[in-house]
Design a protein around this motif. Structure first.
Motif: not given
Length: 93
Positions: A1-21
Motif C-alpha cells: 500500500m502507498e505510504r505518505v510522508l509525515m514530518v515532525d517539524m519540531e525535530r527537523c533542523n534543516g540539515c538536508r541530509i535527506c536531499e543528499l541521500v
C-alpha cells in the motif's frame, strides 16, 4: 500500500541530509538539485519542512531519506494514520 510522508517539524533542523541521500540513491551523486525531497524553510518563523517532489518512488519502499534522518523527523505512514494525526492536531482530540 502507498505510504505518505509525515514530518515532525519540531525535530527537523534543516540539515538536508535527506536531499543528499536521495540524490545519491537515485543518481549516484551528492547533488541536492537532483533530489526528490526538498527541505523548504519558512523564514518568518524559522521552520524547516521537507516536501516530496513529483517522481519520488519512495526508494522502492526503502524510504532512504527517513532511514538516514539523524533527528528522526521523517516517517512514512499509511494514509489513514496521517489523516488521524491531522484530525487530532486540528480538532485536539
Amino acid at each position: 500500500m502507498e505510504r505518505v510522508l509525515m514530518v515532525d517539524m519540531e525535530r527537523c533542523n534543516g540539515c538536508r541530509i535527506c536531499e543528499l541521500v536521495c540524490s545519491s540513491n537515485h543518481f549516484e551523486e551528492y547533488n541536492p538539485a537532483l533530489s526528490y525531497i526538498r527541505v523548504l524553510v519558512e523564514p518568518r518563523v524559522g521552520v524547516h519542512y521537507p516536501a516530496l517532489k513529483m517522481g519520488c518512488d519512495l526508494c522502492g519502499g526503502a524510504y532512504r531519506c527517513a532511514e538516514w534522518c539523524p533527528r528522526e523527523a521523517l516517517r512514512f505512514v499509511e494514509p489513514s494514520e496521517a489523516a488521524a494525526a491531522m484530525k487530532d492536531r486540528i480538532i485536539g482530540s
